[in-house]
Design an enzyme around this catalytic site. Structure first.
Site, PDB file in Angstrom:
ATOM      1  N   HIS A  86       0.819  -1.217   0.000  1.00 25.92           N
ATOM      2  CA  HIS A  86       0.000   0.000   0.000  1.00 25.92           C
ATOM      3  C   HIS A  86       0.852   1.267   0.000  1.00 25.92           C
ATOM      4  CE1 HIS A  86       0.066   0.012   4.563  1.00 25.92           C
ATOM      5  NE2 HIS A  86       0.016   1.301   4.371  1.00 25.92           N
ATOM      6  N   ASP A 222       1.145  -7.654   2.440  1.00 30.06           N
ATOM      7  CA  ASP A 222       1.228  -6.226   2.109  1.00 30.06           C
ATOM      8  C   ASP A 222       2.686  -5.781   1.958  1.00 30.06           C
ATOM      9  OD1 ASP A 222       0.856  -3.525   1.788  1.00 30.06           O
ATOM     10  OD2 ASP A 222      -0.555  -3.313   3.447  1.00 30.06           O
ATOM     11  N   SER A 650       3.980   2.256   8.501  1.00 27.09           N
ATOM     12  CA  SER A 650       3.788   1.285   7.435  1.00 27.09           C
ATOM     13  C   SER A 650       5.104   1.086   6.706  1.00 27.09           C
ATOM     14  CB  SER A 650       2.747   1.780   6.442  1.00 27.09           C
ATOM     15  OG  SER A 650       1.479   1.421   6.887  1.00 27.09           O
TER      16      SER A 650
HETATM   17  N1  ARG Z   1      -4.820   0.632   7.624  1.00 24.95           N
HETATM   18  C1  ARG Z   1      -3.546   0.659   6.983  1.00 24.95           C
HETATM   19  C2  ARG Z   1      -2.955   2.074   7.074  1.00 24.95           C
HETATM   20  O1  ARG Z   1      -3.457   2.870   7.811  1.00 24.95           O
HETATM   21  C3  ARG Z   1      -3.608   0.171   5.577  1.00 24.95           C
HETATM   22  C4  ARG Z   1      -4.326   1.046   4.611  1.00 24.95           C
HETATM   23  C5  ARG Z   1      -4.324   0.550   3.191  1.00 24.95           C
HETATM   24  N2  ARG Z   1      -5.225  -0.567   2.961  1.00 24.95           N
HETATM   25  C6  ARG Z   1      -6.569  -0.456   2.683  1.00 24.95           C
HETATM   26  N3  ARG Z   1      -7.282  -1.545   2.527  1.00 24.95           N
HETATM   27  N4  ARG Z   1      -7.194   0.705   2.535  1.00 24.95           N
HETATM   28  O2  ARG Z   1      -2.376   2.670   6.253  1.00 24.95           O
HETATM   29  N1  GLU Z   2      -1.268   1.398   7.603  1.00 21.68           N
HETATM   30  C1  GLU Z   2      -0.645   2.430   8.373  1.00 21.68           C
HETATM   31  C2  GLU Z   2       0.369   3.238   7.555  1.00 21.68           C
HETATM   32  O1  GLU Z   2       0.172   3.421   6.390  1.00 21.68           O
HETATM   33  C3  GLU Z   2      -0.038   1.839   9.579  1.00 21.68           C
HETATM   34  C4  GLU Z   2      -1.128   1.475  10.468  1.00 21.68           C
HETATM   35  C5  GLU Z   2      -1.193   2.364  11.671  1.00 21.68           C
HETATM   36  O2  GLU Z   2      -1.757   3.464  11.603  1.00 21.68           O
HETATM   37  O3  GLU Z   2      -0.624   1.913  12.683  1.00 21.68           O
HETATM   38  O4  GLU Z   2       1.300   3.810   8.051  1.00 21.68           O
END
Ligand code: ARG
Ligand code: GLU
Length: 724
Positions: A86, A222, A650
Site C-alpha cells: 500500500h 502487504d 507502514s
Molecule cells: N490501515 C492501513 C494504514 O493505515 C492500511 C491502509 C491501506 N489498505 C486499505 N485496505 N485501505 O495505512
Molecule cells: N497502515 C498504516 C500506515 O500506512 C499503519 C497502520 C497504523 O496506523 O498503525 O502507516
C-alpha cells in the site's frame, strides 16, 4: 499508612514497567539512557549503539523514510528496499496499463534493466540526530512577544540547519518535541532515484481489502520491493540511465526462523503523529464532536461510491483507490472512538488532571496552575471552529472532486484577467493534470455526492461559519439542494473533460471570464474563501495558544508527576519495542498471535474481489509447497506484537532481539487504534507480514530467486526469551 504507601509504590512500579515495556515511540539518540536496560531485560541481545550510532555502522543505516509518507528498509547490499504494497501502490498503479496490469498481476523485474524509475520518489536516510534546544532558544527571551519569539525561533532553526549542512549534500530537519520544550535536529541524506523492483498481485498484497483493513486476524501479503540507485560515487543523483544500484553499507538480515509468543520485538521507523498528552477537553472534542461528524460525512461518501461501484465495473475501477482512502480513516475513527470508550479515556484524563492540578498548586508555579483552566477555555473557543474546519476539509477539500478541479485554476485567474500569456509548459502541465483527474471521474457519481454533501454542509456545519453559497441555496433555491445541483451541473464545464481541455486551448482573458462565471468555480471559491477568511485564521490563533499552554502543561507534568515520558510521534525516526503477543478483544474471544496460509484459503471467495486468489497460489498452498519457509508444515502469514505504532510506520521492519527482520509492519488492530491518543497494553497490537511469507511469495510464488540470492538470510533459531 506504611502499608498504603507500599501498595502505592508497588502499583506505581508495576504501572511504570508495564508502560515502559510496551508503550512509547523512543528517540534513537536516547535509547542508551532511557531504554537500553529495560530492552535487554525484555530480551534484546544488542546494545543501544547497535541500534543507533553516529560513528559506527548501526541498524539505523538500513532504515529509510520511503517517499516521506512510509518507512522502508534496506535488505541487500545492492540497495534493495522492502516496504508495503500500500506504500508502493501509487507507483505500481502508475506503471500499470490495461495491457500490463501490475496491480492485478504483480510485477517482478527480471534484472536491473527492468527495474522501473519513479519520478519524485525518494529514500531518505538519517545521518545523525542531536538535541538543539539551547541553540533554538538562543535570544528567545521572556521579554519578547509571542510573535517575536516565533520569529526568532524560526530564524534560529534556519541558521542551525544551514550551519549543520554547509558544504554537504545533507539536509537538516529541526522539529519541536514535547510542544517545543525540546528541539532535535535530524540530518538527512536523500536518494532520488528509487525504482520499482517487484510487487505481488493485489490479491496477495491487498488481500482482504477494506473489509479486513485494521483487522486481526489478517492474511495480507502487504509488501513490495524497490531499489535505490546512486551515481557512480554511490551518492544521491537525479534519475539517469547511468545510475547504478546503491552499494549499501548496511542491510538488514532477514530471519527465516519465525517468532514465538513472548519474543522481543522492535519497530524502527517514521511514525507520523500521536497525541498522548491531550487534555480531557481535547479528547472530548475529538471523540464526541469531531470524530462523529467526520465518520458520518465519510459514511455518506462511501455509501454513494459503493452503490455506484456495484452498478458498473468502469466506475468500480475508477473509484477503488478513492474508496480505499476514504474508508481507511473512516474505519480508524470508529475503532478509535470505541477504544477511547472502552478505556474511559476522558475520565482517566480527568483524574490525571486532578492530580496534576493539586501538584501544580503546591508547586507555587503560577503558569502550571493556569495551564489546565486556560486549555479548557481554549478548547471551548475552538469547538465550532474545529468542527467547521472538519466540514471544510472532509467535504470541500477532500470530498468534492468538482470543487478540487475547479480550484486548480484559482492561481491563474488574476494573471489571465490581466492578459498574461502562459507558456506551453504550464499549459501542458495543466492539461496532464486535467487528464489524470478525469481518468478517475464519473459524472453521475460526482453529482450525487455533490447534492448530498452540499446539503450536509449547509444543514449540519456550524451556522456561524457558513459560506455564501449556502445562503444562495437557502435564498434563491429555497434550500432545495437537488435544484441547485442541477443548475451547477447544467452550466459548469468541470463535469466534462473535453470542455476543460477546450478552455486550455484558448487560455486567455476570455478563459478567466468563463471561469469566474462557472458555477462550480464559484462554489469552490465560496467554500475556500470562507475557510481562508473566516475559519483558519482564528482556528490557527487558538491553536497557537493551545500549543503555548500545552508546552507548559507537559513541562509541568514532567516536573511534577514522576514517570518516563516519550515525545509524541512527529514523522521523525523512532524505535518502539514490545513482544509478540496474543490478545482478548472481548468476552470469550482470544486471538492467537499468528495466521497461516490455511486461513487464506478459508477466506478465499471468488465472488468477492477483495478475497480472490491466483489459481497457482491456491495450488501451491493446497500442495503445501512451502519451500523451506514453513513451520510445522504451516506457512505463517502475519503476526502481531505489542509495539506502539501509528500511520507512517507502514513499511517499518519488525526486528527480533538480534536486530534481524522477522516481519514487515503494515497495520494496527482495530481494538488498538486509540493508541494515537491513549495506549492500552492489553489491546494494542501492530500487525506485520511474517518475513517467511514474503520470502515464500518472492521465491516460490513469483520465482524471483535473484532477489532472494541478494539477501542475507539468517537461519538462527528463535528462542523464547521473555517468559509469558
Ligand atoms: N490501515 C492501513 C494504514 O493505515 C492500511 C491502509 C491501506 N489498505 C486499505 N485496505 N485501505 O495505512
Ligand atoms: N497502515 C498504516 C500506515 O500506512 C499503519 C497502520 C497504523 O496506523 O498503525 O502507516
Amino acid at each position: 499508612m506504611i502499608k498504603k504507601l507500599a501498595t502505592f509504590l508497588t502499583a506505581l512500579l508495576v504501572l511504570n514497567t508495564a508502560n515502559i515495556a510496551k508503550e512509547g515511540m523512543w528517540l534513537p539518540l536516547l535509547l542508551k539512557s532511557l531504554n537500553e536496560s529495560d530492552m535487554q531485560t525484555m530480551g534484546l541481545k544488542l546494545t543501544a549503539e547497535d541500534i543507533y550510532n553516529v560513528n559506527n555502522s548501526s541498524l539505523k543505516d538500513a532504515i529509510i523514510s520511503f517517499g516521506g509518507f512510509c518507512t522502508g528498509e534496506i535488505i541487500s547490499n545492492q540497495g534493495l528496499i522492502l516496504t508495503n504494497h500500500h506504500c508502493g501502490y501509487g507507483q505500481i498503479q502508475y506503471h500499470s496499463s490495461v495491457k500490463n496490469d501490475y496491480l492485478t498481476d504483480g510485477y517482478w523485474a527480471k534484472d536491473f534493466s527492468e527495474e522501473l524509475p519513479n519520478a519524485g520518489l525518494t529514500a531518505t536516510f538519517i545521518v545523525r540526530m542531536e538535541e538543539v534546544t539551547d541553540q533554538v532558544m538562543d535570544s528567545v527571551g521572556v521579554e519578547l512577544t509571542d510573535e517575536e519569539r516565533e520569529r526568532q525561533i524560526k530564524k534560529n532553526i534556519k541558521r542551525i540547519g544551514e550551519e549543520a549542512t554547509e558544504g554537504t549534500i545533507y539536509e537538516a530537519v529541526i522539529k519541536p518535541f514535547f510542544y517545543g520544550n525540546q528541539y532535535f535536529m535530524y540530518v538527512t541524506k536523500t536518494y532520488k532515484d528509487v525504482r520499482l523492483v517487484g510487487a505481488p498481485p493485489s490479491s496477495i498484497g491487498k488481500f482482504g481489502g477494506d473489509e479486513d483493513n485494521w483487522m486481526w486476524p489478517r492474511h495480507t501479503g502487504d509488501f513490495s520491493m524497490f531499489r535505490i540507485y546512486a551515481g557512480a560515487d554511490n551518492e544521491p543523483a537525479e534519475y539517469s540511465e547511468e545510475n547504478v544500484p546503491y552499494k549499501a553499507p548496511r542491510a538488514l538480515k532477514v530471519s527465516t526462523k519465525g517468532v514465538a509468543k513472548g519474543d522481543f520485538t522492535m519497530v524502527y521507523g517514521f511514525p507520523g503523529r500521536t497525541q498522548q498528552y491531550l487534555t480531557s477537553y481535547a479528547v472530548n472534542q475529538i471523540k464526541n464532536i469531531e470524530n462523529p461528524a467526520m465518520i458520518d460525512i465519510r459514511r455518506t461518501i462511501l455509501d454513494i461510491m459503493d452503490r455506484n461501484m456495484r452498478q458498473s465495473d468502469e466506475v468500480r475501477i475508477k473509484y477503488s483507490a478513492k474508496y480505499a482512502r476514504v474508508s481507511n480513516y473512516w474505519k480508524k475513527w470508529i475503532g478509535e472512538n470505541r477504544g477511547l470508550d472502552r478505556l474511559d479515556a476522558i475520565e482517566v484524563k480527568m483524574e490525571k488532571e486532578k492530580t496534576f492540578q493539586i501538584a501544580a498548586m503546591k508547586s507555587d508555579n503560577e503558569a502550571y496552575e493556569l495551564a489546565l483552566p486556560e486549555l479548557k477555555k481554549l478548547y471551548e473557543q475552538l469547538e465550532d471552529l474545529a468542527l467547521a474546519r472538519d466540514y471544510f476539509i472532509e467535504i470541500a477539500y477532500r470530498g468534492l472532486d468538482i470543487v478540487s478541479i475547479a480550484r486548480t485554476f484559482r492561481a491563474d485567474i488574476t494573471d489571465l484577467s490581466a492578459g498574461k500569456e502562459f507558456d506551453q509548459a504550464h499549459i501542458d502541465g495543466l492539461r496532464n493534470r486535467v487528464k489524470r483527474f478525469y481518468k478517475d471521474y464519473d459524472r453521475n457519481l460526482d453529482k450525487e455526492l455533490f447534492t448530498k454533501l452540499m446539503h450536509k454542509y449547509g444543514t449540519e456545519a456550524p451556522k456561524k461559519f457558513m459560506p455564501d453559497v449556502v445562503e444562495n441555496v437557502n435564498g434563491k433555491y429555497k434550500g432545495h439542494y437537488p435544484a441547485f445541483t442541477d443548475m451547477v451541473y447544467g452550466k459548469t464545464i468541470f463535469d466534462n473533460k473535453e470542455e476543460v481541455l477546450e478552455l486550455l486551448e484558448n487560455y486567455n482573458k476570455g478563459a478567466a471570464k468563463k471561469l469566474l462565471k462557472d458555477p462550480a468555480y464559484q462554489v469552490s471559491e465560496s467554500l475556500w474563501s470562507n475557510y481562508l477568511n473566516n475559519i483558519s485564521p482564528e482556528y490557527n490563533r487558538i491553536n497557537d495558544d493551545i500549543d503555548k499552554w500545552s508546552k507548559i502543561y507537559v513541562k509541568g507534568m514532567q516536573e511534577l508527576l514522576p514517570g518516563t515520558y516519550y515525545p509524541d510521534a512527529n514523522s521523525t525516526l523512532r524505535l518502539a519495542y514490545g513482544q509478540v503477543d496474543t490478545y482478548e478483544p472481548r468476552d470469550a474471544v482470544k486471538y492467537d498471535y499468528f495466521t497461516t496460509a490455511t486461513g487464506i484459503l478459508e477466506k478465499y471467495d471468488p465472488a468477492n474481489k477483495d478475497f480472490v486468489l491466483p489459481a497457482d497460489m491456491i495450488e501451491l498452498i493446497n500442495n503445501k509447497d512451502f519451500g523451506g519457509y514453513a513451520e510445522n508444515d504451516e506457512l505463517h502469514v502475519c503476526f502481531i506484537s505489542s509495539n506502539h505504532t501509528t500511520g507512517g510506520n507502514s513499511g517499518s521492519p519488525v526486528l527480533n532481539a538480534n536486530g534481524e527482520l522477522i516481519g514487515l509492519n503494515f497495520d494496527r488492530n482495530w481494538e488498538g487504534t486509540m493508541s494515537d491518543i491513549m495506549y492500552d497494553p492489553d489491546q494494542c497490537r501492530n500487525i506485520a507480514v511474517d518475513a517467511r511469507y514474503i520470502l515464500w511469495v518472492v521465491d516460490k510464488y513469483a520465482g524471483a530467486t535473484r532477489l532472494i540470492d541478494e539477501m542475507e538470510l539468517s537461519h538462527q533459531s528463535s528462542k523464547k526469551i521473555f517468559p509469558e
